[in-house]
Scaffold this motif. Structure first.
Motif, PDB file in Angstrom:
ATOM      1  N   MET A   1       0.853  -1.203   0.000  1.00  0.00           N
ATOM      2  CA  MET A   1       0.000   0.000   0.000  1.00  0.00           C
ATOM      3  C   MET A   1       0.883   1.245   0.000  1.00  0.00           C
ATOM      4  O   MET A   1       2.023   1.213   0.481  1.00  0.00           O
ATOM      5  N   ASN A   2       0.380   2.340  -0.542  1.00  0.00           N
ATOM      6  CA  ASN A   2       1.169   3.569  -0.621  1.00  0.00           C
ATOM      7  C   ASN A   2       1.091   4.346   0.703  1.00  0.00           C
ATOM      8  O   ASN A   2       0.381   3.962   1.634  1.00  0.00           O
ATOM      9  N   ALA A   6      -1.292   4.057   4.024  1.00  0.00           N
ATOM     10  CA  ALA A   6      -0.658   3.744   5.302  1.00  0.00           C
ATOM     11  C   ALA A   6      -1.011   4.784   6.366  1.00  0.00           C
ATOM     12  O   ALA A   6      -1.242   4.455   7.538  1.00  0.00           O
ATOM     13  N   SER A   7      -1.059   6.043   5.945  1.00  0.00           N
ATOM     14  CA  SER A   7      -1.418   7.114   6.872  1.00  0.00           C
ATOM     15  C   SER A   7      -2.838   6.944   7.373  1.00  0.00           C
ATOM     16  O   SER A   7      -3.119   7.110   8.572  1.00  0.00           O
ATOM     17  N   LYS A   8      -3.758   6.614   6.463  1.00  0.00           N
ATOM     18  CA  LYS A   8      -5.162   6.453   6.835  1.00  0.00           C
ATOM     19  C   LYS A   8      -5.360   5.289   7.797  1.00  0.00           C
ATOM     20  O   LYS A   8      -6.108   5.392   8.773  1.00  0.00           O
ATOM     21  N   GLN A   9      -4.662   4.171   7.553  1.00  0.00           N
ATOM     22  CA  GLN A   9      -4.850   2.982   8.387  1.00  0.00           C
ATOM     23  C   GLN A   9      -4.138   3.088   9.737  1.00  0.00           C
ATOM     24  O   GLN A   9      -4.598   2.526  10.721  1.00  0.00           O
ATOM     25  N   SER A  10      -3.023   3.788   9.773  1.00  0.00           N
ATOM     26  CA  SER A  10      -2.240   3.872  11.022  1.00  0.00           C
ATOM     27  C   SER A  10      -2.615   5.062  11.889  1.00  0.00           C
ATOM     28  O   SER A  10      -2.359   5.066  13.093  1.00  0.00           O
ATOM     29  N   GLY A  11      -3.223   6.114  11.279  1.00  0.00           N
ATOM     30  CA  GLY A  11      -3.521   7.324  12.037  1.00  0.00           C
ATOM     31  C   GLY A  11      -2.324   8.233  12.188  1.00  0.00           C
ATOM     32  O   GLY A  11      -2.358   9.191  12.956  1.00  0.00           O
ATOM     33  N   VAL A  12      -1.240   7.943  11.453  1.00  0.00           N
ATOM     34  CA  VAL A  12      -0.026   8.757  11.476  1.00  0.00           C
ATOM     35  C   VAL A  12       0.037   9.559  10.178  1.00  0.00           C
ATOM     36  O   VAL A  12      -0.168   9.001   9.092  1.00  0.00           O
ATOM     37  N   THR A  40       3.511  -2.616   4.374  1.00  0.00           N
ATOM     38  CA  THR A  40       2.842  -3.876   4.684  1.00  0.00           C
ATOM     39  C   THR A  40       2.009  -3.724   5.953  1.00  0.00           C
ATOM     40  O   THR A  40       2.067  -2.696   6.640  1.00  0.00           O
ATOM     41  N   GLU A  41       1.248  -4.774   6.275  1.00  0.00           N
ATOM     42  CA  GLU A  41       0.468  -4.768   7.518  1.00  0.00           C
ATOM     43  C   GLU A  41       1.381  -4.661   8.733  1.00  0.00           C
ATOM     44  O   GLU A  41       1.026  -4.046   9.739  1.00  0.00           O
ATOM     45  N   GLN A  42       2.570  -5.254   8.652  1.00  0.00           N
ATOM     46  CA  GLN A  42       3.523  -5.145   9.756  1.00  0.00           C
ATOM     47  C   GLN A  42       4.005  -3.709   9.926  1.00  0.00           C
ATOM     48  O   GLN A  42       4.178  -3.225  11.042  1.00  0.00           O
ATOM     49  N   ASP A  43       4.196  -3.017   8.803  1.00  0.00           N
ATOM     50  CA  ASP A  43       4.572  -1.601   8.880  1.00  0.00           C
ATOM     51  C   ASP A  43       3.469  -0.771   9.534  1.00  0.00           C
ATOM     52  O   ASP A  43       3.756   0.146  10.323  1.00  0.00           O
ATOM     53  N   ILE A  44       2.218  -1.110   9.207  1.00  0.00           N
ATOM     54  CA  ILE A  44       1.087  -0.391   9.814  1.00  0.00           C
ATOM     55  C   ILE A  44       1.077  -0.629  11.322  1.00  0.00           C
ATOM     56  O   ILE A  44       0.865   0.301  12.110  1.00  0.00           O
TER      57      ILE A  44
END
Length: 281
Positions: A1-2, A6-12, A40-44
């Motif tokens: 994912m871009n 990543a920002s949207k899913q992590s809140g960062v 990746t999901e691990q990065d999130i």
């Protein structure tokens, strides 16, 4: 994912994600061909973990050590708990000092900045147990007086005009700024910016004027609730204790013994009951 996903899913935020990458907290893979980041999901999960620790105010170098396995999460959290507790004590002292200055309502020109800085920069002052209690007791007494006070005017109060004159005399004698908003036998006014309602308490020989703050809940001490309760109890007990000690000492001087013990105890009990009744009112 871009990075946007990543920002949207992590809140960062995206800038923070890039900053964390620059600081070595995150190392996402790169897409072959265009070298775009591929989270990746691990990065999130790592981003959410960093976000959680940052919300606990854990410094970035410490977070880096945790992610690298150089420090255990448990030890870091215990150390951070201690640091936050120390900071909370500092902030509590700062809040109390702010409340004290706010009650004095100084102007920029009249504020003694050097005295304020001396108090704030003196590391020994927060450790001075006795002075701390005395200062807090004075603060409580001042706020209690602001919430309700009374005074004996010169002469009796029979007309609204006499009531107004008595309030003006009181304000002038105490160097306070009076602003009358409603004249009458139940006048409304402000003293140094605090709104009050007053009434006359007729006495056999002299009248008494009682003044109650219109919004007493807005006049707070800035003290911790537990400390304020302890000081309120102390404020009730101290007059009784001083009365007991004074009468007992007088009896000892007069008779050389403890013959006045019963009188001292009776007087102290009377003072204690009176203060307790006054507090309840």
């Amino acid at each position: 994912m871009n990075i946007k996903q990543a920002s949207k899913q992590s809140g960062v935020s995206a800038p923070n994600i890039r900053f964390y990458e620059k600081e070595g907290l995150l190392n996402p893979a790169r897409l072959p061909g265009n070298d775009y980041r591929d989270y990746t999901e691990q990065d999130i999960r790592t981003l959410r973990f960093i976000r959680m620790l940052r919300m606990l105010d854990v410094p970035l170098p410490v977070i880096r050590s945790v992610l690298a396995g150089d420090a255990s999460l448990g030890s870091v959290l215990r150390e951070q708990k201690t640091a936050l507790e120390q900071r909370a004590k500092q902030l509590e002292g700062a809040a109390r000092f702010c409340a004290e200055l706010a009650r004095q309502d100084p102007s920029v020109a009249s504020l003694d900045v050097d005295a304020c800085l001396s108090r704030m920069e003196d590391p020994a002052q927060p450790q001075n147990f006795f002075c701390g209690w005395v200062q807090d007791y004075r603060t409580l007494a001042q706020v209690q007086h602001q919430r309700h006070f009374s005074f004996i005017p010169e002469g009796s109060i029979n007309t609204p005009q006499e009531f107004t004159a008595a309030l003006q005399t009181y304000a002038k004698a105490n160097g306070m700024q009076l602003s009358l908003t409603k004249e009458g036998m139940y006048p409304e006014f402000s003293l140094d910016g605090i709104l009050y309602k007053a009434y006359r308490n007729p006495g056999k020989y002299r009248d008494e004027i009682c003044c109650d703050a219109a919004s007493p809940e807005q006049l707070n001490t800035g003290l911790p609730s537990r400390r304020e309760r302890q000081l309120q109890v102390l404020r009730i007990l101290l007059p009784a204790a001083f009365t007991f000690a004074a009468i007992l000492a007088a009896g000892w001087v007069a008779t050389g013994g403890a013959d006045w013990l019963w009188l001292a105890a009776l007087a102290a009990a009377g003072v204690l009951l009176g203060r307790g009744f006054e507090h309840r009112l």
